[in-house]
Design an enzyme around this catalytic site. Structure first.
Site, PDB file in Angstrom:
ATOM      1  N   MET A   1       0.807  -1.222   0.000  1.00 50.91           N
ATOM      2  CA  MET A   1       0.000   0.000   0.000  1.00 50.91           C
ATOM      3  C   MET A   1       0.847   1.283   0.000  1.00 50.91           C
ATOM      4  O   MET A   1       0.497   2.276   0.654  1.00 50.91           O
ATOM      5  CB  MET A   1      -0.916  -0.028   1.198  1.00 50.91           C
ATOM      6  CG  MET A   1      -0.194   0.143   2.532  1.00 50.91           C
ATOM      7  SD  MET A   1      -1.171  -0.474   3.905  1.00 50.91           S
ATOM      8  CE  MET A   1      -0.786  -2.214   3.743  1.00 50.91           C
ATOM      9  N   PRO A   2       1.951   1.304  -0.694  1.00 50.74           N
ATOM     10  CA  PRO A   2       2.762   2.526  -0.758  1.00 50.74           C
ATOM     11  C   PRO A   2       1.985   3.671  -1.422  1.00 50.74           C
ATOM     12  O   PRO A   2       1.031   3.430  -2.186  1.00 50.74           O
ATOM     13  CB  PRO A   2       3.932   2.133  -1.654  1.00 50.74           C
ATOM     14  CG  PRO A   2       3.915   0.646  -1.691  1.00 50.74           C
ATOM     15  CD  PRO A   2       2.517   0.238  -1.464  1.00 50.74           C
ATOM     16  N   TYR A   3       2.431   4.880  -1.068  1.00 48.20           N
ATOM     17  CA  TYR A   3       1.905   6.080  -1.746  1.00 48.20           C
ATOM     18  C   TYR A   3       3.109   6.798  -2.339  1.00 48.20           C
ATOM     19  O   TYR A   3       4.071   7.096  -1.622  1.00 48.20           O
ATOM     20  CB  TYR A   3       1.184   6.975  -0.739  1.00 48.20           C
ATOM     21  CG  TYR A   3       0.847   8.341  -1.300  1.00 48.20           C
ATOM     22  CD1 TYR A   3       1.623   9.465  -0.995  1.00 48.20           C
ATOM     23  CD2 TYR A   3      -0.239   8.503  -2.177  1.00 48.20           C
ATOM     24  CE1 TYR A   3       1.317  10.713  -1.533  1.00 48.20           C
ATOM     25  CE2 TYR A   3      -0.548   9.746  -2.709  1.00 48.20           C
ATOM     26  CZ  TYR A   3       0.235  10.846  -2.382  1.00 48.20           C
ATOM     27  OH  TYR A   3      -0.053  12.088  -2.915  1.00 48.20           O
ATOM     28  N   VAL A  41      -0.498   3.322  -4.652  1.00 45.64           N
ATOM     29  CA  VAL A  41      -1.070   4.554  -5.215  1.00 45.64           C
ATOM     30  C   VAL A  41       0.062   5.446  -5.721  1.00 45.64           C
ATOM     31  O   VAL A  41       1.037   5.676  -5.014  1.00 45.64           O
ATOM     32  CB  VAL A  41      -1.880   5.310  -4.126  1.00 45.64           C
ATOM     33  CG1 VAL A  41      -2.389   6.652  -4.677  1.00 45.64           C
ATOM     34  CG2 VAL A  41      -3.058   4.462  -3.644  1.00 45.64           C
TER      35      VAL A  41
ATOM     36  N   ARG E   7       6.209   6.947   0.121  1.00 49.69           N
ATOM     37  CA  ARG E   7       5.788   6.736   1.510  1.00 49.69           C
ATOM     38  C   ARG E   7       5.437   5.255   1.664  1.00 49.69           C
ATOM     39  O   ARG E   7       4.581   4.723   0.941  1.00 49.69           O
ATOM     40  CB  ARG E   7       4.584   7.625   1.866  1.00 49.69           C
ATOM     41  CG  ARG E   7       4.763   9.097   1.448  1.00 49.69           C
ATOM     42  CD  ARG E   7       3.963  10.048   2.304  1.00 49.69           C
ATOM     43  NE  ARG E   7       4.765  10.497   3.446  1.00 49.69           N
ATOM     44  CZ  ARG E   7       4.262  11.040   4.541  1.00 49.69           C
ATOM     45  NH1 ARG E   7       2.961  11.175   4.669  1.00 49.69           N
ATOM     46  NH2 ARG E   7       5.067  11.427   5.523  1.00 49.69           N
TER      47      ARG E   7
END
Lengths: 67, 67, 67, 67, 67, 67
Positions: A1-3, A41, E7
């Site tokens: 689930m990195p952004y 994302v 992130r």
């Protein structure tokens, strides 16, 4: 689930180029950290050259100086 | 004095919906952490679907695929 | 697939309070914009009070001034 | 190589004012932390007043209330 | 002069893995948009799992649920 | 009510230097755009040198190369 947030100046990046960036970064995170692409994302921000500064000058001014 | 940044795809959120998000997040921070609404900043960024990727594809492409 | 970044000063928020913020923001986005909770990302950043300024002063200094 | 992001409401900041902000922040980082201007990036984001909230209300609404 | 912010949750990414991410993203921007690596900034933020939420729950809780 | 985020590598900036940055940026926004210091938020993020890349390499590596 990195952004991942990619910020670039607004200088004509095409939808295809942006799709390639999205795919490339997602693949990189899958390869390096085994992150799930389905929850990775990637957001690309394109910023006007008046609003982006480097070396104390806006990119608009730097482009006029041939930089 | 919290700062909250809500990033969503640009897909028709109305001024009323955005006002409800601002009010809701501010109230949540007041209720949970006793933060002062008057110095709670909420910024909503709306991003073109070409510029937002998930699963390695742009949202523009995913929408065409019915996702 | 919204991305929400909540930035607060590091002043003792508990894991339970942070869980309540995550749940509350996710529910708000589902209620207001019909966003899917399973791809709603919420990230909380806690910042040292030396590193957070308001009114031209750090929060560390403001706290000593009773603000 | 600092990165500075200045977020303001979109209320008519001119190219000259933005250039002054870029130059001022870059100089500040050079003076205070001896950072190299040539790799100091400053990005200014201008946000619609419907999308910026404080005190639980959008700036659009607050302006109508004379705030 | 792109700025890329990656992130991820703080779950043991090594210095080597982070170096590979930095190199990979920089190369991708050079290849796709002809950006100069020497002014391409990549910043990786690692976030505690209590502070990262998806599906309305913190990653700490989701990991305990085997997700 | 501007929000300014200053991101630098974690290389020993003192509380006094950070206070000077906060005061300087707040004054700059008051001078240039007439922004109210009392609602101007400045947040400084200090990032480990393993987590900051430029030129495709982490700052940790670049420092060892004398850059």
């Amino acid at each position: 689930m990195p952004y991942v947030n990619i910020r670039i100046t607004r200088e004509g990046a095409t939808a295809e180029q942006k799709a390639t960036l999205i795919q490339g970064v997602t693949q990189l995170l899958a390869d390096v950290l085994n992150k799930n692409p389905e929850t990775t994302v990637v957001v690309i921000d394109e910023v006007d050259t008046d609003n982006w500064g480097i070396g104390g000058k806006s990119v608009t001014v730097r482009r006029k100086q041939g930089k």
